[in-house]
Motif scaffolding. Structure first.
Motif, short mmCIF file in Angstrom:
data_model
loop_
_atom_site.label_atom_id
_atom_site.label_comp_id
_atom_site.label_asym_id
_atom_site.label_seq_id
_atom_site.Cartn_x
_atom_site.Cartn_y
_atom_site.Cartn_z
N ASP A 40 34.81 30.26 37.92
CA ASP A 40 34.76 31.15 39.07
C ASP A 40 36.02 31.00 39.90
N GLN A 72 36.72 30.95 46.77
CA GLN A 72 36.49 31.88 47.87
C GLN A 72 37.86 32.17 48.49
N VAL A 107 37.97 38.72 48.78
CA VAL A 107 38.11 39.08 47.37
C VAL A 107 36.74 39.23 46.71
N ALA A 108 35.75 38.47 47.15
CA ALA A 108 34.40 38.56 46.58
C ALA A 108 33.80 39.95 46.73
N TYR A 165 35.05 42.57 45.87
CA TYR A 165 35.50 43.38 44.74
C TYR A 165 34.86 42.96 43.42
N LYS A 166 33.83 42.12 43.49
CA LYS A 166 33.12 41.73 42.28
C LYS A 166 32.60 43.00 41.61
N VAL A 218 40.15 42.23 39.14
CA VAL A 218 40.99 41.99 40.32
C VAL A 218 42.28 41.31 39.89
N LEU A 270 41.26 38.32 37.58
CA LEU A 270 39.85 37.95 37.57
C LEU A 270 39.07 39.00 36.80
N ARG A 327 35.41 41.01 35.80
CA ARG A 327 34.48 41.74 36.67
C ARG A 327 33.43 40.84 37.31
N GLU A 328 33.28 39.62 36.78
CA GLU A 328 32.33 38.67 37.34
C GLU A 328 32.99 37.73 38.35
N GLY A 329 34.26 37.95 38.63
CA GLY A 329 34.96 37.12 39.61
C GLY A 329 35.45 35.80 39.05
N ARG A 330 35.64 35.75 37.73
CA ARG A 330 36.09 34.52 37.08
C ARG A 330 37.56 34.65 36.67
#
Length: 188
Positions: free
Chosen positions: A47, A50, A63-64, A66-67, A71, A158, A160-163
Motif C-alpha cells: 500500500d 497516506q 491521494v487516497a 483517487y483510489k 495514480v 499506484l 487502482r487499489e492504491g498500491r
C-alpha cells in the motif's frame, strides 16, 4: 527532528539524480526494469503511504481520494533541470490518459516558497495538482522495502487499489511513462 534533517540531507545528495538503479531481491520483491523503471508483481505490491496536504494553490488534497484510478505521482522541484526536461512529457501523457482513469499528482519538494513552483507549472502547462512538500516529509512516508522515491525527479505509479506498482528514478520520456502506465490501465 535530527532524523528528518539527516534524511533531507541524504535526499539532497541524490537530488536531480541521473537515474539510480535498485535491484530486486527476495526482500523487496520488485524487479529492476530496463531504463530505470522498476515494477512489482500484483501479488507483491505494498500500500502507498497516506499522502495528503495542501497543494501549491493551498487547497487540500488526499491521494487516497483517487483510489479506483491509476495514480501517477511525480516528485519534482522547480530548480531541477531534469524535472524541466520531463515536464512536457508528463503533461502530454496526463492529458492523453485522463479519460482512461489515470490521475497525475505532483509532489513539489525543496522549493522554499510556492512562487517558483507555480511559475514552473504555468510555464509547462501543468494541469494536474501538486502537493507542496518543501521539506520532503511526504517522501519519507513510503514504506521500507517498497519502491520509494530516492531522487528528484522520481515517478511512482499506484494501481487502482492504491498500491505501489512501478517507479522510475530518472526523467521520463513519453514512451517510458506510457510503458509504466499502460499495464496498470489494463488491470481492471
Amino acid at each position: 527532528m535530527l532524523a528528518v534533517g539527516a534524511t533531507v540531507a541524504a535526499l539532497s545528495l541524490t537530488a536531480c539524480g541521473g537515474g539510480g538503479t535498485s535491484g530486486g531481491s527476495a526482500d523487496t520483491k520488485f524487479v529492476q526494469g530496463k531504463g530505470g523503471v522498476d515494477t512489482v508483481a500484483k501479488e507483491n505490491r505494498k500500500d502507498a503511504p497516506q499522502l495528503s496536504g495542501k497543494t501549491l494553490e493551498d487547497k487540500p488534497l488526499d491521494v487516497a481520494d483517487y483510489k479506483g484510478k491509476v495514480v501517477v505521482l511525480n516528485v519534482w522541484g522547480s530548480w531541477c533541470t531534469p524535472c524541466r526536461a520531463e515536464a512536457p512529457n508528463l503533461v502530454k501523457v496526463a492529458k492523453d490518459t485522463k479519460a482512461k482513469g489515470v490521475q497525475f499528482i505532483g509532489i513539489n519538494t525543496r522549493d522554499s516558497n510556492r512562487a517558483p513552483a507555480l511559475s514552473f507549472e504555468k510555464e509547462y502547462g501543468v494541469g494536474y495538482p501538486s502537493l507542496y512538500d518543501p521539506m520532503g516529509k511526504l517522501m519519507l512516508r513510503f514504506p521500507k522495502g517498497s519502491l520509494n522515491p530516492q531522487t528528484i525527479p522520481s515517478t511512482i505509479v499506484l494501481d487502482r487499489e492504491g498500491r505501489i506498482a512501478a517507479r522510475a528514478l530518472t526523467p521520463l520520456s513519453e514512451e517510458r511513462l506510457r510503458s509504466m502506465i499502460t499495464p496498470l490501465i489494463a488491470e481492471k
